[in-house]
Each structure stands twice: as structure tokens, then as C-alpha cells.
Design an enzyme around this catalytic site. Structure first.
Site, short mmCIF file in Angstrom:
data_model
loop_
_atom_site.label_atom_id
_atom_site.label_comp_id
_atom_site.label_asym_id
_atom_site.label_seq_id
_atom_site.Cartn_x
_atom_site.Cartn_y
_atom_site.Cartn_z
N ASP A 151 0.87 -1.17 0.00
CA ASP A 151 0.00 0.00 0.00
C ASP A 151 0.91 1.23 0.00
OD1 ASP A 151 -2.25 1.69 0.33
OD2 ASP A 151 -1.86 1.72 2.51
N ARG A 152 0.41 2.36 -0.45
CA ARG A 152 1.28 3.53 -0.54
C ARG A 152 1.13 4.44 0.68
NH1 ARG A 152 0.35 8.30 -4.82
NH2 ARG A 152 -0.44 9.31 -2.93
N ASP A 153 -0.05 5.04 0.83
CA ASP A 153 -0.23 6.05 1.89
C ASP A 153 -0.39 5.36 3.24
OD1 ASP A 153 -0.14 7.74 -0.27
OD2 ASP A 153 -2.31 7.94 -0.42
N GLN A 170 -6.76 5.75 -4.88
CA GLN A 170 -6.58 7.21 -5.00
C GLN A 170 -7.93 7.86 -5.28
OE1 GLN A 170 -3.82 9.16 -4.44
NE2 GLN A 170 -2.95 7.28 -3.59
N LYS A 189 -9.54 -1.31 -3.46
CA LYS A 189 -9.47 -2.15 -2.26
C LYS A 189 -10.66 -1.81 -1.37
CE LYS A 189 -5.32 -0.51 -1.58
NZ LYS A 189 -4.02 -0.14 -0.98
MG MG Z 1 -2.96 3.19 3.45
#
Ligand code: MG
Length: 405
Positions: free
Chosen positions: A243-245, A287, A343
Site C-alpha cells: 500500500d502507498r499512503d 486514489q 481495495k
Molecule cells: Mg494506506
């Protein structure tokens, strides 16, 4: 000081070949079919996945026609060019001849060997004053290869014939070079291993970096038969889906501006550790800020290009960035959708599995929310909840990482 990450990889294509059929001409070794396509294609894809944007084929005169069709094409995001020697100049002589086509720092790879290393790691071993860094196989009993001698600071001091049974590093067919070597090569036909490298080593201009990755070559018909199975196997890797953030970047609420983004501590080191261990690294990020009109979709690409450039400086890369800009309650109508990629649905992971040769065994996801873990579970991949802190330390404690490598 480490060098900037390489923006160019040159691949040497010699004319030595293997006859596949007694009546036919020999096929240059990099062009021999492996698993239904040229050995060279596997190599090009391996280079391109490191995010290196320019691949230059340096080709012996007699092999020129066999690779001409690569010129001007793009593979996996890398632009290809073909430069053919006017006459046989040797593996160093060709660099002198095409010096004005070389970037300040460039990777150089043999076209008929595979050495499984993190290509972006070599820049980190560069130091001021050195003109090259050799990727060395840590230890090999290969009787034909000379032993690379180094001092305690990993400066190459010489090359020696290998005594019977002697262990010790040898050149793995990949190096990072400084364009200024062109001035050191000299006239005529010059070889890298027999000419330029010993000369550079004698004046302390060459460094070595040791690796344990698998090594393959196609020097003989027997070796060629053996790579038929091993090259496709080598391309199959376990994957880390990140995952990114909240995992790589602080989740400050829709982060989308590089100048405001803050890395999670240990994020680049974690990605590099995965690269070093031969994992694919994929980012899978919702996003919905796009759907909510907080920023345009193009801004997601701006963030990802910035992340890729920052990671490259740390010797790390992401193989693919997947994002979902949709949301069922979007304020921007074009992005209003209950998307199978968002997701907790597993669409982004499934799409990656459909395209990349991922070995499921050993693969895993790291996320900071239950929705990340749900997506992983739905795709049949184990998920790990990152509670914050240092990502590299978290990763190092994961049993999955140790089981796979
Ligand atoms: Mg996250």
C-alpha cells in the site's frame, strides 16, 4: 560519493553464436531462442523493470542485421537503440567509438550472460575517482574465470588466473561505468577484461561490489540447453504488494504533492531490501482523491515519478505502480464507479498477477488498513498490517520474507 542512478544500460551483442541446425548459420548467442523468444528479450525486460529508460545495444558488425528490428522500439517503458560497430573494435573499443552516445554513468551488460542482481545497487558502490564498478560473483569455482583481487575498501587491485579449486570473486558481466573511460581506452581493438580493466585497476580506478545472485551463461550448446528451463524460472519471482499512503508515504490525508509528501522512516531501505532479495515490488493504492476532485488523475503520475526518482537514489525501485481513482460516491462523474480494482476488492493485485510472472509462494502484501488485508486475502496472498514506525525494521521481522529467500 555514490553516483546518480544510471539512465542508460548498454548491452554488448557479439557475433559468436551457436548453430541450431547443421545446415543453418550460427545464431549470435544473445539472439538464441529461450522459452520461445530471444535470450536478449529476457535481458531487456530485466533491465527495463529497474526503471532504466534507455537501452543501447552495442552490436558487432556481423550481428548487426539480426538486431536491427529493435532500433526505435520501446520495451516495458525503455527506449531501445541499436549501434553497430563499423569494424570489430573489442568490448572496450566499441565504447570509445560510441562515446558521444553514452550518458555520464551507464550500465554495461554482456548480452549472453544473466547475473541476478539489483542493478541500481551498483551506483551506491561508486566513489569519487573511480571510473567503474564491477558486479562480482562472490565466489565461484569456474576454472576459466580470473579472480578479481580487491583491497579492504573494495578497490580492485588486479586480476589473477584462477588456481585449481581456488574460490574468489569473478566479474559477473555487469558493470557501471563513467563515460570518461572512453579517454583511457586507446586506439584499435581493445577488450574490457584483457585490456581496459587491468589498466584501470593498476591505477586504482576500478571498484568491486559482491553479489550472491544466480548466474547463467550460454557459452556452449550444453549451457544453452540448460538455460531453456532456468531463464523462465529466473524471471518468476515472489512479489511484495505495498500500500502507498501510510506504508511508504505518511498518510496526511490524500497526499498528492511531492513537495509536501513525507516518507515513512525506512521506506526506501525496505524497498531496496526487497529488490536485493529478488522480489518484485508493486504499489497498490486507492486514489479516491481523484474521484473526490481533490486533484487531477495526472497528479498521481507526478507523485509516482517523484517517488521512483527518490527511490532510485537509494538503489531501490518499484516494478509497477497500480492505483484506483474511482469511488462509488465520486463528486467527479467520470470517476463514479464501484470499481473492482478499489481495495478491499482485489482487482489491482489480480491485474498485476495476470501480467507479471509472480511466484505466489513467498508473496505478501503490507498495508495499514483492514481493507488492504481484505484485498490481499481475496487475491490469495497473505497480508501484514503495518502499525507505523520504521518500515525496514517491520519488514525485517516478517517471517514471509525469510521463508521465500
Ligand atoms: Mg494506506
Amino acid at each position: 560519493m555514490p553516483a546518480e542512478p544510471p539512465r542508460q544500460a548498454c548491452i554488448l551483442i557479439g557475433s559468436e553464436g551457436i548453430r541450431l541446425d547443421a545446415s543453418a548459420a550460427a545464431v549470435p548467442r544473445p539472439l538464441l531462442p529461450v522459452g520461445g523468444r530471444p535470450f536478449l528479450d529476457w535481458l531487456i525486460e530485466e533491465v527495463a523493470r529497474h526503471g532504466i529508460p534507455r537501452i543501447t545495444l552495442l552490436v558487432a558488425p556481423r550481428a548487426g542485421q539480426t538486431v536491427a528490428h529493435y532500433h526505435g522500439t520501446t520495451r516495458a517503458g525503455a527506449a531501445l537503440e541499436v549501434l553497430v560497430e563499423p569494424e570489430p573494435l573489442g568490448t572496450a573499443g566499441v565504447l570509445r567509438f560510441f562515446a558521444d552516445r553514452l550518458e555520464e554513468h551507464f550500465l554495461l551488460l554482456n548480452g549472453d550472460t544473466r547475473f541476478d542482481v539489483n542493478l541500481l545497487d551498483l551506483s551506491l558502490h561508486h566513489q569519487d575517482g573511480a571510473l567503474g564498478v564491477l558486479a562480482l560473483r562472490r565466489s565461484t569455482p569456474d576454472a576459466r574465470s580470473s579472480v578479481v583481487e580487491m583491497d579492504a575498501t573494495c578497490r580492485v587491485t588486479g586480476f589473477a588466473p584462477r588456481a585449481e579449486g581456488q574460490q574468489g570473486p569473478n566479474h559477473g558481466g555487469i558493470c557501471l561505468l563513467d563515460r570518461r573511460i572512453a579517454q583511457e581506452i586507446g586506439a584499435g581493438r581493445v577488450s574490457l577484461t584483457a585490456g581496459l580493466f587491468p589498466r584501470l585497476a593498476a591505477r586504482g580506478g576500478l571498484r568491486g561490489a559482491l553479489y550472491d545472485g544466480a548466474f547463467l551463461e550460454i557459452g556452449s550448446p550444453e549451457a544453452y540447453a540448460a538455460v531453456q528451463q532456468r531463464i523462465p524460472e529466473m524471471a518468476r519471482r515472489p512479489a511484495a504488494f505495498l500500500d502507498r499512503d501510510g506504508v511508504l508515504i505518511e498518510d496526511t490525508g490524500w497526499p498528492h504533492k511531492p513537495e509536501e509528501a513525507r516518507w515513512i522512516p525506512g521506506a526506501a531501505q525496505a524497498v531496496k531490501a526487497l529488490n536485493d532479495r529478488g522480489y518484485f515490488v508493486f504499489i497498490v493504492t486507492n486514489q479516491a482523491g481523484v474521484a473526490r476532485g481533490f486533484y487531477p488523475e495526472a497528479q498521481v503520475g507526478v507523485m509516482h515519478r517523484w517517488m521512483a526518482a527518490e527511490l532510485a537514489r537509494a538503489g531501490a525501485h518499484v516494478d509497477a505502480f497500480e492505483y484506483c481513482p474511482h469511488h462509488p460516491d465520486a463528486t467527479v462523474p467520470a470517476f463514479r464507479r464501484d470499481c473492482h480494482r478499489r481495495k478491499p476488492s482485489p482487482g489491482m493485485i489480480r491485474d498485476l498477477l495476470a501480467v507479471w510472472p509472480v511466484r505466489i509462494e513467498g508473496s505478501f502484501l503490507i498495508g495499514d488498513r483492514e481493507t488492504d488485508l481484505a484485498a490481499a486475502a481475496a487475491a490469495g496472498i497473505p497480508g501484514h498490517l503495518f502499525p507505523g514506525g520504521d518500515l525496514a525494521a517491520f519488514l525485517a521481522r516478517l517471517p514471509a520474507l525469510h521463508a521465500a529467500s
